[in-house]
Write an enzyme that holds these catalytic residues in place. Sequence first.
Site, PDB file in Angstrom:
ATOM      1  N   ASN A   1       7.663   1.864  37.535  1.00 20.29           N
ATOM      2  CA  ASN A   1       8.741   1.262  38.330  1.00 20.29           C
ATOM      3  C   ASN A   1       9.835   0.864  37.353  1.00 20.29           C
ATOM      4  OD1 ASN A   1      10.357  -0.243  40.096  1.00 20.29           O
ATOM      5  ND2 ASN A   1       9.170  -2.105  39.689  1.00 20.29           N
ATOM      6  N   GLY A   2      11.044   1.379  37.572  1.00 20.85           N
ATOM      7  CA  GLY A   2      12.147   1.039  36.676  1.00 20.85           C
ATOM      8  C   GLY A   2      12.944   2.271  36.338  1.00 20.85           C
TER       9      GLY A   2
ATOM     10  N   GLU B   1      27.572 -11.428  57.062  1.00 20.14           N
ATOM     11  CA  GLU B   1      26.116 -11.267  57.123  1.00 20.14           C
ATOM     12  C   GLU B   1      25.696 -10.594  58.433  1.00 20.14           C
ATOM     13  OE1 GLU B   1      23.852 -11.124  55.200  1.00 20.14           O
ATOM     14  OE2 GLU B   1      22.008 -11.496  56.291  1.00 20.14           O
TER      15      GLU B   1
ATOM     16  N   LYS C   1      23.703  -7.040  58.563  1.00 23.78           N
ATOM     17  CA  LYS C   1      22.418  -6.888  59.271  1.00 23.78           C
ATOM     18  C   LYS C   1      22.497  -5.745  60.270  1.00 23.78           C
ATOM     19  CE  LYS C   1      20.310  -8.590  57.288  1.00 23.78           C
ATOM     20  NZ  LYS C   1      20.395  -9.445  56.167  1.00 23.78           N
TER      21      LYS C   1
ATOM     22  N   GLU D   1      22.974  -2.217  58.513  1.00 21.22           N
ATOM     23  CA  GLU D   1      21.895  -1.661  57.693  1.00 21.22           C
ATOM     24  C   GLU D   1      20.674  -1.234  58.505  1.00 21.22           C
ATOM     25  OE1 GLU D   1      20.193  -4.298  54.733  1.00 21.22           O
ATOM     26  OE2 GLU D   1      20.313  -5.999  56.083  1.00 21.22           O
TER      27      GLU D   1
ATOM     28  N   HIS E   1      46.805  -8.095  59.561  1.00 25.50           N
ATOM     29  CA  HIS E   1      47.211  -7.431  58.314  1.00 25.50           C
ATOM     30  C   HIS E   1      46.612  -6.023  58.232  1.00 25.50           C
ATOM     31  CE1 HIS E   1      49.061 -11.120  57.005  1.00 25.50           C
ATOM     32  NE2 HIS E   1      47.943 -11.768  57.295  1.00 25.50           N
TER      33      HIS E   1
END
Length: 606
Positions: free
Chosen positions: A101-102, A479, A483, A486, A502
């Site tokens: 992992n990485g 937020e 939500k 996604e 604007h």
Amino acid sequence: MCGIIGIVNISEDVSEKLFKGLKLLEYRGYDSAGMAVINNGNLQIIKDKGKIDEIHEKYDFLTLSGRIGIAHTRWATHGAPDKVNAHPHIDCTGSIAVVHNGIIENFMDLKTELAEQGHKFRSRTDTEVVAHLIEENLKRGMDVEDAFVNAIRRLKGAYALAVISTASPDKIFCARVESPLVLGIREGEVYCSSDIPSLLLFTNKIAPLDNGEYAIISPNNVEIRRISDGSRVRKQFKKIDMGVEEAKKEGYPHYMLKEIFEQPYSIRYALNVQKNYLELMADFIDRSSRLFLVAAGTSYHAGLVGSYIFSKLARITGMPVIASEFVSRYGDSITVDDSILAISQSGETRDVLWAVEQAKMRGATILAIVNVLASTLTRVARIYLHQQSGPEIGVAATKTYTGQLTILYQLAFSLARKRGKLGQDEMDRFIEELNMLPDVIDMILKKCDREILEVANEIKDAKYVIFLGRGVNTGTAYEGRLKLMEISYIPSLAYPAGENKHGPISLIEKDVPVIGLVQDDETKKLMISNLHEVRSRGAKTYVISSSDDEEVREVSDVLIKVPRVSALFTPITYVVPLQLLAYHTSVLRGLDPDKPRNLAKSVTVI
Ligand code: F6R
């Protein structure tokens, strides 16, 4: 970002346990998975693309028999999510298997060098070089431990690795640089894994591997050393009092819904933050010349809300910065007088860690709010506050967001007290109200779930959705939009409502859903006028507010009324209906809200 697990047992097969542990790690990535065991001196591997259950159905992981094994669930970084790139990866001889992992940053150089030496690569991953490096070292006469250590000393980047080799068939070689890795023990069995909950199925005796350490684990022994000089590290295995049940769905159809409904509890836990550390953190912030609130995604939204609260309550300017932008924007100007408050649920988000590392190098004070204990951020920070939200399995952050906000409110109160910016009566009233929030959230969940389901039904086929907020709820609008976007894949916009004219108002046409957040403070009149602007151009407005006066009703096609709290706390009460909206919309669109495509729970790559 991926999840890895390894198990070595004195006499029993490990494949079933590996499978169970892997399932608990699936939140870390789920585009492919695999398992390798050593049986009678031979390496046996099952791997493919897809979710763990799909692969299990196709091949049956339990047909693998062996007392030692490693497994992996993947979220692709290098190489497409397919069978060849799925872990474990092996060397040319098929006797060494690696899970990782990485990201190994210098893998191209190593691959070129190894290819010149005759090594044949099967995959496009960065991980495969590790297997070939070890193979090369073995060829040169090293034993497996030396071959492993020599190989990992050549790696640049971030890794949690677990390696098995038929040349040493009762040992797992594992190491950690940046990416998390924990060890677990019980009689006759030893484990390594990317997280603690996956091991709680088998043991509660856990010790995290620290950055820069490697371990050699065998059925009755754990030997830990530093990668840099091979020096021995003594570590205590501690009993972890956390049940695996906590990490299960408890009857909810999805983790996300369970976690939304857990918020009355998780906020209560966050209210129990250790007061001495809270005060200490407030001292550091108070003494610093500048404060940066650094985070990514949902946690950034918490930082954004935090910046309004700090200003309103404690008259402190906290600059919210998206972690991936921090270094180019402020990196060169950071000084020892600055404080960085890093907010990260996982404590492993690479962008956040990168920002923090750079700021630390320039002498800034690093403070943190985290949910995952023993995460990298907790080690880097001078002081961290543990929000205690419990494991969050759904990829979309919900309870951890309100947990972060709860900590930020307490920090703001502590700062306000230190700086003498709030009278005692007002402070007492606010604190009392904050303590009531778990009950208020409970009421909202009971009242709003059905109402929101109806709204979800109305917006589920929308081309796009717009979220408007002002003041403390600008972050809430962002937020709500994140939500919805996604997990339902409906393109959505959010912006401070004053920005309407604007530019974005040109998007308003008949029946475009606009979600408006109206709180009872200095922004109310302006927000109402913004809602008039969009409504008169045909938008359908869904308003979330604790007011239901004439003014508010007039601009609301649909009004979701939530119990009244001070405007200051509405970022917590208003986000809950937005979380439910995202959840129901996702489910109505036939999607899995727990596993949105292309996303993973903890983003450990830049
Ligand atoms: C969205 C979400 C992400 C995370 C972001 C940061 O629902 O969960 O945007 O908030 O990846 O993660 P942490 O808080 O672990 O640093």
